[in-house]
Design a protein around this motif. Structure first.
Motif, mmCIF file in Angstrom:
data_model
loop_
_atom_site.group_PDB
_atom_site.id
_atom_site.type_symbol
_atom_site.label_atom_id
_atom_site.label_comp_id
_atom_site.label_asym_id
_atom_site.label_seq_id
_atom_site.Cartn_x
_atom_site.Cartn_y
_atom_site.Cartn_z
ATOM 1 N N VAL A 270 0.810 -1.213 0.000
ATOM 2 C CA VAL A 270 0.000 0.000 0.000
ATOM 3 C C VAL A 270 0.849 1.272 0.000
ATOM 4 O O VAL A 270 0.633 2.157 -0.821
ATOM 5 C CB VAL A 270 -1.003 -0.011 1.168
ATOM 6 C CG1 VAL A 270 -1.788 1.291 1.216
ATOM 7 C CG2 VAL A 270 -1.953 -1.183 1.025
ATOM 8 N N LEU A 273 2.298 1.863 -3.406
ATOM 9 C CA LEU A 273 1.335 2.353 -4.384
ATOM 10 C C LEU A 273 1.029 3.834 -4.162
ATOM 11 O O LEU A 273 0.999 4.622 -5.107
ATOM 12 C CB LEU A 273 0.042 1.529 -4.307
ATOM 13 C CG LEU A 273 0.128 0.083 -4.808
ATOM 14 C CD1 LEU A 273 -1.156 -0.663 -4.472
ATOM 15 C CD2 LEU A 273 0.384 0.057 -6.308
ATOM 16 N N GLY A 335 -3.911 2.787 -4.174
ATOM 17 C CA GLY A 335 -3.469 2.309 -2.870
ATOM 18 C C GLY A 335 -4.632 2.081 -1.917
ATOM 19 O O GLY A 335 -4.659 1.086 -1.178
#
Length: 385
Positions: A270, A273, A335
């Protein structure tokens, strides 16, 4: 009223009228307004003492431009965190030492960046200080777990421990420099820093044990927005290395604080991203310079960054900044989707970011219009002799 509460709950707000939410909102507004109002004073002082970047072939400014904006951003961020701490919206005693470690590391890097802006420091010295700031996080329990990286084999603890420490230092130092390398066009880092902070804030708000992350990100987002009011092209002040180090280091550190560690399989996915833009920019620049035979890719500036390429195509610093804001926001949306953030929260984040960025950019453009209007000469006075 119930529908409003349901909407707030989907955004990660347990009680929209509660002290917790209002305190976080006050933290954001404190950082925003303090930075907004403080920067003109910093700018005036910087002009008097000569804290400015001189024009050269790489920079876009045609005259000396004050470069002490990072000090104002840090001051706004710090004041807002103190306000949040005084209000104690959520119990964060268990992570107080980690928050203090982040603030101490950020302070050291802001000071280092400011000295480098004014007097110049060697790349090796800056790298050593950044590594020490990363080690400060490690010794206080803020680390990335190598075994949490998807698709890689699980290693024994004797190997995983040192490898995780090395990965953490690489993450912090790498992102700190990645954000700094992006600071080449008015408004880019301020806007990208605001968007990334907001995305991580909303992500952190989905978890009840991420109070410290929410507070720090609210302060950082507000400070970024207050600075952007004076930095959208044509800029009246720039953040310099001090401000860029603050954004890069704090965002990297907050991701270690637990903002996005919701499962072993996605603890790195995450943040990668959400912060893909500075990471990809630095990666392609370093690879390109190494391919050209440059041994120290971080010590040889050029115009191969993404913002330089976009600027060459658009011929407009404003359009370049807006395009990169949009790219950063799309990375954030991806994300949040990977995190499993509710669609209502994602839509709210996009709308809030777009509205805030439009507001500060519009105010800067209007202010510039007033600055460039020639003064009206006084009307001739009659002869009363």
């Amino acid at each position: 009223m119930d529908s409003l509460r349901d909407l707030a709950a989907s955004l990660g707000i347990a009680n929209i009228t509660g002290r917790g939410f209002l305190s976080v909102l006050l933290t954001f507004l404190t950082a925003w307004l303090f930075t907004w109002r403080f920067i003109p004073r910093v700018r005036e002082f910087a002009i008097k003492v000569g804290w400015a970047d001189q024009p050269n072939e790489r920079r876009l400014n045609k005259e000396p431009l004050p470069n002490a904006g990072g000090l104002a951003i840090f001051a706004g961020f710090l004041v807002s965190v103190v306000v949040a701490w005084a209000l104690r919206p959520i119990v964060i005693e268990q992570v107080n030492i980690q928050v203090l470690a982040i603030l101490l590391g950020a302070s050291v890097l802001v000071l280092t960046g400011f000295i480098d802006d004014q007097f110049g420091l060697s790349p090796l010295f800056r790298l050593i200080v950044q590594a020490l700031a990363a080690v400060l996080l490690v010794v206080n329990g803020l680390t990335l777990d190598f075994n949490a990286i998807p698709f890689l084999p699980v290693l024994p603890d004797a190997v995983n421990g040192p490898l995780s420490v090395a990965l953490t230092i690489l993450w912090v130092v790498g992102l700190t420099n990645a954000v700094n390398l992006m600071d080449g066009v008015d408004g880019v880092v301020g806007g990208v820093g605001f968007v990334t902070s907001m995305v991580l804030l909303v992500t952190a708000a989905q978890f009840p044990d991420r109070a410290a992350a929410v507070v720090l990100l609210a302060g950082l987002a507000g400070a970024a927005l207050g600075y952007l009011r004076h930095n959208f092209n044509p800029s009246r002040i720039i953040m310099g290395d001090a401000g860029a180090y603050l954004f890069g280091y704090t965002l990297a550190a907050v991701s270690l604080l637990g903002t996005l560690k919701f499962s072993a399989g996605a603890s790195l996915l995450v943040p990668l991203l959400v912060m893909a833009l500075p990471i990809l920019d630095t990666t392609q620049v370093v690879i390109g310079r190494l391919a050209r035979g440059i041994r120290n890719p971080l010590g040889h500036p050029d115009k191969t960054h993404i913002h330089h390429r976009v600027l060459a195509r658009t011929s407009s610093a404003r359009r370049t900044a807006v395009i990169l804001w949009i790219v950063a926001l799309w990375c954030g949306v991806i994300g949040m989707l990977a995190q499993g953030v509710p669609l209502a929260a994602i839509a709210g984040t996009v709308a809030a970011c777009a509205l805030c960025l439009w507001f500060v950019a519009h105010r800067r453009v209007r202010a510039h219009g007033r600055e460039t209007v020639p003064p009206v000469p006084p009307a001739p006075q009659g002869d009363h002799r």
